[in-house]
Enzyme design. Structure first.
Site, PDB file in Angstrom:
ATOM      1  N   ARG A  14       0.819  -1.219   0.000  1.00 54.86           N
ATOM      2  CA  ARG A  14       0.000   0.000   0.000  1.00 54.86           C
ATOM      3  C   ARG A  14       0.848   1.262   0.000  1.00 54.86           C
ATOM      4  NH1 ARG A  14      -3.600  -2.745   4.410  1.00 54.86           N
ATOM      5  NH2 ARG A  14      -1.820  -4.098   4.243  1.00 54.86           N
ATOM      6  N   GLU A  29       5.374 -11.591  14.227  1.00 54.00           N
ATOM      7  CA  GLU A  29       4.877 -12.313  15.396  1.00 54.00           C
ATOM      8  C   GLU A  29       5.382 -13.764  15.364  1.00 54.00           C
ATOM      9  OE1 GLU A  29       0.727 -11.772  15.834  1.00 54.00           O
ATOM     10  OE2 GLU A  29       0.665 -12.846  17.749  1.00 54.00           O
TER      11      GLU A  29
HETATM   12  P1  AMP Z   1       4.100  -3.064  11.754  1.00 57.31           P
HETATM   13  O1  AMP Z   1       5.381  -3.579  11.152  1.00 57.31           O
HETATM   14  O2  AMP Z   1       3.641  -3.868  12.935  1.00 57.31           O
HETATM   15  O3  AMP Z   1       4.169  -1.581  12.053  1.00 57.31           O
HETATM   16  O4  AMP Z   1       2.960  -3.301  10.665  1.00 57.31           O
HETATM   17  C1  AMP Z   1       2.819  -2.422   9.611  1.00 57.31           C
HETATM   18  C2  AMP Z   1       2.364  -3.097   8.345  1.00 57.31           C
HETATM   19  O5  AMP Z   1       1.344  -4.084   8.579  1.00 57.31           O
HETATM   20  C3  AMP Z   1       1.764  -2.043   7.444  1.00 57.31           C
HETATM   21  O6  AMP Z   1       2.342  -2.193   6.165  1.00 57.31           O
HETATM   22  C4  AMP Z   1       0.272  -2.305   7.459  1.00 57.31           C
HETATM   23  O7  AMP Z   1      -0.214  -2.276   6.154  1.00 57.31           O
HETATM   24  C5  AMP Z   1       0.081  -3.683   8.100  1.00 57.31           C
HETATM   25  N1  AMP Z   1      -0.837  -3.665   9.266  1.00 57.31           N
HETATM   26  C6  AMP Z   1      -0.505  -3.953  10.561  1.00 57.31           C
HETATM   27  N2  AMP Z   1      -1.568  -3.875  11.389  1.00 57.31           N
HETATM   28  C7  AMP Z   1      -2.624  -3.503  10.614  1.00 57.31           C
HETATM   29  C8  AMP Z   1      -4.019  -3.216  10.879  1.00 57.31           C
HETATM   30  N3  AMP Z   1      -4.555  -3.299  12.119  1.00 57.31           N
HETATM   31  N4  AMP Z   1      -4.804  -2.859   9.833  1.00 57.31           N
HETATM   32  C9  AMP Z   1      -4.284  -2.760   8.582  1.00 57.31           C
HETATM   33  N5  AMP Z   1      -2.989  -3.009   8.270  1.00 57.31           N
HETATM   34  C10 AMP Z   1      -2.147  -3.375   9.264  1.00 57.31           C
END
Ligand code: AMP
Length: 176
Positions: A59, A96
């Site tokens: 995205r 995770e």
């Molecule tokens: P993080 O590495 O945990 O910050 O996760 C970020 C990536 O995961 C981004 O590219 C988001 O598109 C996706 N992502 C994580 N959690 C969500 C959520 N609750 N809703 C939508 N996309 C998420």
């Protein structure tokens, strides 16, 4: 003025129980909403010299390409492992369950170039932190990082800021 937050659709328990998925496709599909998001993401960097936007798959490509066009700069894709055709450098990060790797072309950045990181959402910040490390390793001067959505309870923004990177977000959502 369009209420951008109301254009984000929330899908409970996707992709697994307990996750509130913040779906920006409804925002992207709204002409005024999309235009406004791109304008607001670009705004803090309008008067700064930016050489390229680095968008995180997938995205971050949609948003990053439009932000780059607005800023009149280049675009660099940060991709999942194995997708880029030329020589790459990669950075591992923890999910995770297990690990993942993001990559850029080794010649995508010239030392000292000012790069703006773009993605749709920051949760734990693991992905964005890996992008920061990858860009630093490439010799980039990171101008900042901009996201549409922040989930502050997960602390990702603070993690990225702890690397000395200025972050901008357009909206917050509670929870995961
Ligand atoms: P993080 O590495 O945990 O910050 O996760 C970020 C990536 O995961 C981004 O590219 C988001 O598109 C996706 N992502 C994580 N959690 C969500 C959520 N609750 N809703 C939508 N996309 C998420």
């Amino acid at each position: 003025m369009t209420d951008l937050k109301s254009l984000v659709r929330t899908i409970p328990d996707y992709p697994k129980p307990g996750i509130m998925f913040r779906d920006i496709t409804t925002l992207l599909g709204d002409a005024q909403g999309f235009k406004s998001v791109i304008a607001q993401m670009a705004e803090p960097y309008r008067t700064q010299p930016i050489d390229a936007v680095a968008g995180i798959e997938a995205r971050g490509f949609i948003l990053g390409g439009a932000v780059a066009d607005r800023l009149g700069c280049g675009f660099i894709p940060i991709r999942k492992k194995g997708k880029l055709p030329h020589k790459t450098i990669g950075m591992e990060y923890t999910l995770e369950y297990g690990v993942d790797v993001i990559e850029i072309h080794e010649d995508a950045i010239t030392k000292g170039e000012r790069i703006l990181i773009v993605d749709d959402l920051i949760a734990t910040g693991g992905t964005a932190e890996a992008a920061v490390k990858l860009l630093n390793q490439s010799g980039a001067d990171i101008a900042g990082a901009v996201f549409v959505v922040d989930l502050p309870e997960l602390g990702g923004r603070k993690l990225v800021e702890s690397h000395g990177i200025e972050c901008h977000v357009l909206m917050n959502f509670d929870g995961h």
